[in-house]
Design a protein around this motif. Sequence first.
Motif, mmCIF file in Angstrom:
data_model
loop_
_atom_site.group_PDB
_atom_site.id
_atom_site.type_symbol
_atom_site.label_atom_id
_atom_site.label_comp_id
_atom_site.label_asym_id
_atom_site.label_seq_id
_atom_site.Cartn_x
_atom_site.Cartn_y
_atom_site.Cartn_z
ATOM 1 N N VAL A 20 0.826 -1.204 0.000
ATOM 2 C CA VAL A 20 0.000 0.000 0.000
ATOM 3 C C VAL A 20 0.864 1.258 0.000
ATOM 4 C CG1 VAL A 20 -1.619 1.337 1.410
ATOM 5 C CG2 VAL A 20 -2.010 -1.099 1.041
ATOM 6 N N LEU A 21 1.971 1.241 0.724
ATOM 7 C CA LEU A 21 2.817 2.422 0.808
ATOM 8 C C LEU A 21 3.712 2.617 -0.411
ATOM 9 C CD1 LEU A 21 3.931 2.284 4.554
ATOM 10 C CD2 LEU A 21 2.255 3.800 3.502
ATOM 11 N N PHE A 22 4.217 1.554 -0.991
ATOM 12 C CA PHE A 22 5.183 1.678 -2.065
ATOM 13 C C PHE A 22 4.581 1.677 -3.469
ATOM 14 C CE2 PHE A 22 8.086 0.258 1.336
ATOM 15 C CZ PHE A 22 8.899 1.372 1.333
ATOM 16 N N THR A 23 3.363 1.229 -3.644
ATOM 17 C CA THR A 23 2.740 1.238 -4.970
ATOM 18 C C THR A 23 2.639 2.653 -5.537
ATOM 19 O OG1 THR A 23 1.555 -0.810 -4.537
ATOM 20 C CG2 THR A 23 0.693 0.600 -6.294
ATOM 21 N N PRO A 24 2.152 3.653 -4.782
ATOM 22 C CA PRO A 24 2.131 5.011 -5.339
ATOM 23 C C PRO A 24 3.530 5.527 -5.674
ATOM 24 C CG PRO A 24 0.756 4.895 -3.382
ATOM 25 C CD PRO A 24 1.497 3.601 -3.476
ATOM 26 N N THR A 25 4.517 5.168 -4.888
ATOM 27 C CA THR A 25 5.886 5.600 -5.151
ATOM 28 C C THR A 25 6.398 5.009 -6.461
ATOM 29 O OG1 THR A 25 6.295 5.732 -2.779
ATOM 30 C CG2 THR A 25 8.218 5.669 -4.208
ATOM 31 N N VAL A 26 6.101 3.754 -6.701
ATOM 32 C CA VAL A 26 6.522 3.102 -7.944
ATOM 33 C C VAL A 26 5.833 3.756 -9.137
ATOM 34 C CG1 VAL A 26 6.413 0.943 -9.249
ATOM 35 C CG2 VAL A 26 7.130 0.915 -6.861
ATOM 36 N N PHE A 27 4.539 4.054 -9.011
ATOM 37 C CA PHE A 27 3.831 4.725 -10.110
ATOM 38 C C PHE A 27 4.389 6.121 -10.353
ATOM 39 C CE2 PHE A 27 0.252 1.655 -9.509
ATOM 40 C CZ PHE A 27 0.286 1.154 -10.799
ATOM 41 N N LEU A 28 4.727 6.847 -9.294
ATOM 42 C CA LEU A 28 5.303 8.176 -9.442
ATOM 43 C C LEU A 28 6.653 8.107 -10.158
ATOM 44 C CD1 LEU A 28 5.143 11.208 -8.821
ATOM 45 C CD2 LEU A 28 6.339 10.717 -6.694
ATOM 46 N N LEU A 118 1.462 9.492 -17.729
ATOM 47 C CA LEU A 118 1.203 8.901 -16.415
ATOM 48 C C LEU A 118 0.980 9.953 -15.335
ATOM 49 C CD1 LEU A 118 3.764 5.956 -16.397
ATOM 50 C CD2 LEU A 118 1.334 5.865 -16.882
ATOM 51 N N LEU A 119 1.746 11.023 -15.362
ATOM 52 C CA LEU A 119 1.650 12.025 -14.304
ATOM 53 C C LEU A 119 0.425 12.923 -14.445
ATOM 54 C CD1 LEU A 119 5.370 13.067 -13.838
ATOM 55 C CD2 LEU A 119 4.003 11.515 -12.450
ATOM 56 N N SER A 120 -0.336 12.776 -15.514
ATOM 57 C CA SER A 120 -1.539 13.594 -15.681
ATOM 58 C C SER A 120 -2.598 13.267 -14.629
ATOM 59 C CB SER A 120 -2.110 13.416 -17.086
ATOM 60 O OG SER A 120 -2.475 12.070 -17.303
ATOM 61 N N ILE A 121 -2.470 12.123 -13.967
ATOM 62 C CA ILE A 121 -3.436 11.788 -12.910
ATOM 63 C C ILE A 121 -3.141 12.546 -11.620
ATOM 64 C CG2 ILE A 121 -3.926 9.507 -13.851
ATOM 65 C CD1 ILE A 121 -2.134 8.332 -11.661
ATOM 66 N N VAL A 122 -1.944 13.142 -11.523
ATOM 67 C CA VAL A 122 -1.585 13.935 -10.351
ATOM 68 C C VAL A 122 -2.219 15.310 -10.503
ATOM 69 C CG1 VAL A 122 0.326 14.957 -9.052
ATOM 70 C CG2 VAL A 122 0.584 12.693 -10.093
ATOM 71 N N PRO A 123 -3.001 15.757 -9.523
ATOM 72 C CA PRO A 123 -3.645 17.073 -9.622
ATOM 73 C C PRO A 123 -2.610 18.191 -9.780
ATOM 74 C CG PRO A 123 -4.536 15.829 -7.774
ATOM 75 C CD PRO A 123 -3.376 15.055 -8.291
ATOM 76 N N GLY A 124 -2.879 19.104 -10.703
ATOM 77 C CA GLY A 124 -1.985 20.225 -10.928
ATOM 78 C C GLY A 124 -0.831 19.940 -11.864
ATOM 79 N N PHE A 125 -0.736 18.729 -12.369
ATOM 80 C CA PHE A 125 0.356 18.380 -13.268
ATOM 81 C C PHE A 125 -0.230 18.073 -14.634
ATOM 82 C CE2 PHE A 125 4.858 17.420 -13.251
ATOM 83 C CZ PHE A 125 5.008 16.794 -14.461
#
Length: 145
Positions: A20-28, A118-125
């Motif tokens: 749960v903690l590292f999955t977002p980091t890998v996607f980033l 991929l980073l388009s899902i991050v708000p503001g990016f």
Amino acid sequence: MSRRLGRGPRDRGTISTYVVLFTPTVFLLAGLLVDGGLAIHARQRAADMAEQAARAGANEIDADALRRTGRPVIDPGRARVAACALLDAYGEDVTGRSCAADEESVQVTVQLTVRPQLLSIVPGFGEFTMTSTASAHPVTSGDDG
């Protein structure tokens, strides 16, 4: 027997926490890799387009001035048209452009818009623009530079 089969006494779901903690980091990190590559490619492509357009404009020599002076002199009007016409051939890829010329050189600025994958899902990016400028001047066999 109070112990269930397959579970050790210390299994408390720590692997689930790591996932749960590292999955977002890998996607980033994957997003930075993919979208960073897109940005680098767009910058190189904008530079290539600007250089080609500037060279196309610098080829528009005023033949009468060349015959009179023996020096290549750019026809500014034809040079601007030639440079911008080359950029028009790229169609919608070019989101902004500027073509300027004088009797000695041609300057071209190209803008390309990059849409992150991929980073388009991050708000503001969202989308960002890559800009490159190039200039060219006519060169004859007697020129040193």
